[in-house]
Design a protein around this motif. Structure first.
Motif, PDB file in Angstrom:
ATOM      1  N   UNK A  15      15.689  29.908  -4.575  1.00  0.00           N
ATOM      2  CA  UNK A  15      16.039  28.489  -4.723  1.00  0.00           C
ATOM      3  C   UNK A  15      17.137  28.117  -3.742  1.00  0.00           C
ATOM      4  N   UNK A  16      18.087  29.022  -3.588  1.00  0.00           N
ATOM      5  CA  UNK A  16      19.226  28.754  -2.709  1.00  0.00           C
ATOM      6  C   UNK A  16      18.809  28.687  -1.241  1.00  0.00           C
ATOM      7  N   UNK A  35      16.790  25.623  -0.445  1.00  0.00           N
ATOM      8  CA  UNK A  35      17.657  24.447  -0.340  1.00  0.00           C
ATOM      9  C   UNK A  35      18.356  24.400   1.013  1.00  0.00           C
ATOM     10  N   UNK A  74      16.499  18.569   7.296  1.00  0.00           N
ATOM     11  CA  UNK A  74      16.852  17.149   7.143  1.00  0.00           C
ATOM     12  C   UNK A  74      17.845  16.706   8.200  1.00  0.00           C
ATOM     13  N   UNK A 107      31.600  22.555   3.358  1.00  0.00           N
ATOM     14  CA  UNK A 107      31.181  21.348   2.629  1.00  0.00           C
ATOM     15  C   UNK A 107      30.863  21.673   1.188  1.00  0.00           C
ATOM     16  N   UNK A 108      30.287  22.848   0.997  1.00  0.00           N
ATOM     17  CA  UNK A 108      29.962  23.282  -0.353  1.00  0.00           C
ATOM     18  C   UNK A 108      31.245  23.339  -1.198  1.00  0.00           C
ATOM     19  N   UNK A 111      15.943  23.374   3.668  1.00  0.00           N
ATOM     20  CA  UNK A 111      15.661  21.942   3.558  1.00  0.00           C
ATOM     21  C   UNK A 111      16.799  21.121   4.160  1.00  0.00           C
ATOM     22  N   UNK A 112      18.035  21.553   3.888  1.00  0.00           N
ATOM     23  CA  UNK A 112      19.185  20.822   4.422  1.00  0.00           C
ATOM     24  C   UNK A 112      19.200  20.859   5.945  1.00  0.00           C
TER      25      UNK A 112
END
Lengths: 243, 342
Positions: free
Chosen positions: B5-6, B9, B16, B172-173, B12-13
């Motif tokens: 999942x990580x 993600x 994007x 940012x996290x 995907x980031x």
């Protein structure tokens, strides 16, 4: 509503960051099935207290128990839904992708996950914005999405740090309705707030000031004991300002 | 699976964020292309003046590959040097040549001197040094400076961009609070670090493949070894960059402070990466080399690309890089304890 079975037990907890004492000898029990409010001005130590309950902070002295087990514990984290003061969302991703990501961290997948996503988005009234990138959301929408994520894995205990900041009154009411609905199904909810009016909506309240617990009781009890007509006045009396 | 999942993600980031993706892939390509053009451009054509050259002598000389101007007196040649219309001139005083150079640019001096030596070769008795056949163990006389720098720069760019992007995204996290949210889920700390490594690892394989292919097949960078080894080295290097970046982001409060690590952590590595001859770096400084990851990656990349080395010659370097990564991963997990103790 509350069954008087303690779900959270905070025992003589103190916390200091360097020399600054943030929490001073707090002892508090929160019962299963209640909506419990932590009320206090900013800097009173509310956030530090809830972070301890989720395991993100460790007390210097004292102990915290969740479901009768000592925190921090990874096993207990799964039973809690936590919403921090910051929205903590991935702006590049859509709401759905955010929900999918956090959902799978809690082991949700497939159809079950999709069904839950629709349920929680229904609760926070964002269903029509499901496929929108989060950076296009307004502040209030982000707050609601953040709440939706905390609800996703159907936790027994919800810990919400200032959940309704920046949300308009109409929506705030609908969110509180959602809280009552979840509560009716058995979810225990802990809410921190600095808005006195919102505190009246809780079953029981703890008043915090400068890291100390100054009073605990139902809103009515607190008002009666101090002969006050509002929580704000009661707070002043307990705070020793008006005495 | 939580790690899956990580990393999904993270991918995907990255996808994007078109600008970041462009930076990771096209910036190295752009810079490599420019360096290629700078270092492998046309040879410099020296502009040489000949003063009072006897005709018999002129016929014997190799006068190709230079702009020749003939002068009858030395004064005009001198003026032309001052005006930079010629790089140097040769005066023939009773058949004995003497050389005068403009002298301000070492590269031009070198090119002019080399040309003069070539030009005068026919006058030298046969069998002297200049006639020797030169054999190359590695490379060839075709090998340009770019072929020698190239492998090092390839490693450097991958290290630099992965360090920066991974560091900033982990920063940012922290600053947006999503890290806190991750830690208030059952996600283990090592799963966060591994998720990042896998996510950026997948992206780095794609990034390296594109950049390395471009350098080799479009720019014609020398490539003696196997492509797969180059990928392996860049992948190991990017793990080091990633884990170092996320680790250092713990000590930065914002993006600007992340940028401040570049002159401290990234730039010094260039000096020890083999871009400059390590033996000429002063002794009180050159011990730093073995502590920089780029040192090992650059050595391995050069071995594969210039010397055609195989697994036996590079596995030690790879091991060291993986060692660095493991070390940084452990420090990352320790740094996360600041947020959650378990």
């Amino acid at each position: 509503m509350s069954s008087h079975e303690s779900i959270i037990s905070i025992r003589n907890v103190s916390k200091a960051f360097g020399k600054q004492e943030v929490l001073k000898d707090i002892s508090l029990d929160i019962n299963k099935g209640e909506i419990f409010g932590l009320l206090g001005p900013s800097g009173a130590g509310k956030t530090t207290l809830v972070k301890m309950l989720i395991g993100l902070e460790i007390p210097n002295r004292g102990e915290n128990f969740l479901f009768h087990e000592k925190m921090p514990s990874l096993k207990l984290i799964e039973r809690v839904g936590y919403m921090a003061q910051s929205d903590a969302l991935y702006g590049e991703l859509t709401a759905k992708e955010n929900l999918e990501f956090f959902g799978s961290l809690f082991g949700l997948k497939g159809k079950g996950l999709q069904a839950r996503i629709h349920e929680v988005m229904e609760i926070v009234q964002l269903t029509e914005h499901l496929n929108k990138a989060v950076h296009n959301y307004s502040g209030g929408m982000k707050r609601r999405l953040s709440l939706a994520i905390a609800l996703l894995h159907e936790p027994e205990l919800l810990i919400l740090d200032e959940p309704t900041v920046g949300i308009d009154p109409v929506l705030r009411k609908s969110i509180w309705d959602a809280f009552y609905e979840l509560n009716a199904k058995g979810t225990t909810i802990i809410v921190t707030t600095h808005v006195m009016g919102e505190a009246e909506k809780c079953h029981r309240l703890a008043l915090l000031r400068d890291g100390g617990l100054i009073a605990v009781g139902t809103p009515d009890e607190l008002k009666e004991n101090t002969n006050s007509s509002s929580i704000e006045e009661a707070f002043l009396v307990y705070g020793g300002v008006n005495a | 699976m939580r790690v899956k999942a990580l990393f999904i993600r993270i991918l995907r980031q990255i996808i994007r964020d078109k600008r970041t993706m462009a930076l990771l892939i096209f910036a190295p390509i752009l810079i490599l292309t420019m360096l290629h053009l700078v270092f492998n451009g046309d040879d410099y054509v020296p502009k040489v003046g000949l003063v009072d050259i006897p005709e018999a002598l002129e016929e014997q000389l190799h006068l190709d590959d230079a702009d020749i101007t003939k002068y009858t007196d030395e004064g005009t040649a001198k003026t032309d040097i001052e005006e930079k219309t010629i790089d140097g001139y040769i005066v023939f005083d009773k058949n004995v040549p003497s050389i005068v150079l403009e002298g301000s640019d070492p590269n031009v001096n070198g090119a002019t001197m080399r040309w003069i030596q070539e030009a005068f070769k026919p006058l030298q008795p046969a069998g002297t040094a200049s006639d020797l056949d030169i054999e190359y163990v590695h490379g060839s006389d075709e090998m340009g400076q770019f072929d020698y720098f190239g492998p090092v720069l390839l490693g450097f760019f991958i290290f630099f961009f992965v360090f920066l992007i991974a560091g900033v995204s982990f920063l940012r996290e922290r600053t947006t609070g999503t890290l806190e949210r991750l830690l208030s889920s059952p996600l283990r700390k090592w799963e966060i670090v591994v998720g990042y490594i896998v996510g950026f690892g997948i992206f780095t394989v794609i990034q390296s493949t594109i950049i390395v292919s471009f350098a080799i097949y479009v720019l014609g960078m020398l490539m003696e070894g196997a492509f797969i080894y180059v990928l392996l080295i860049t992948l190991a290097l990017s793990f080091t960059a990633l884990t170092l970046g996320t680790l250092l982001s713990a000590f930065a409060n914002n993006e600007l402070q992340m940028i401040q690590f570049i002159p401290i952590v990234i730039v010094p590595q260039i000096f020890f990466s083999g871009l400059f001859n390590l033996e000429t770096i002063s002794e009180w400084l050159n011990w730093i080399g073995p502590f920089t990851p780029l040192y090992y990656a650059a050595d391995a990349l050069r071995n594969v690309m210039v010397r055609g080395a195989g697994w036996d010659e590079i596995y030690l370097n790879l091991l060291v890089l993986i060692g660095f990564s493991v070390f940084f991963v452990i420090l990352n997990i320790l740094a996360l304890r600041k947020y959650r103790k378990i």
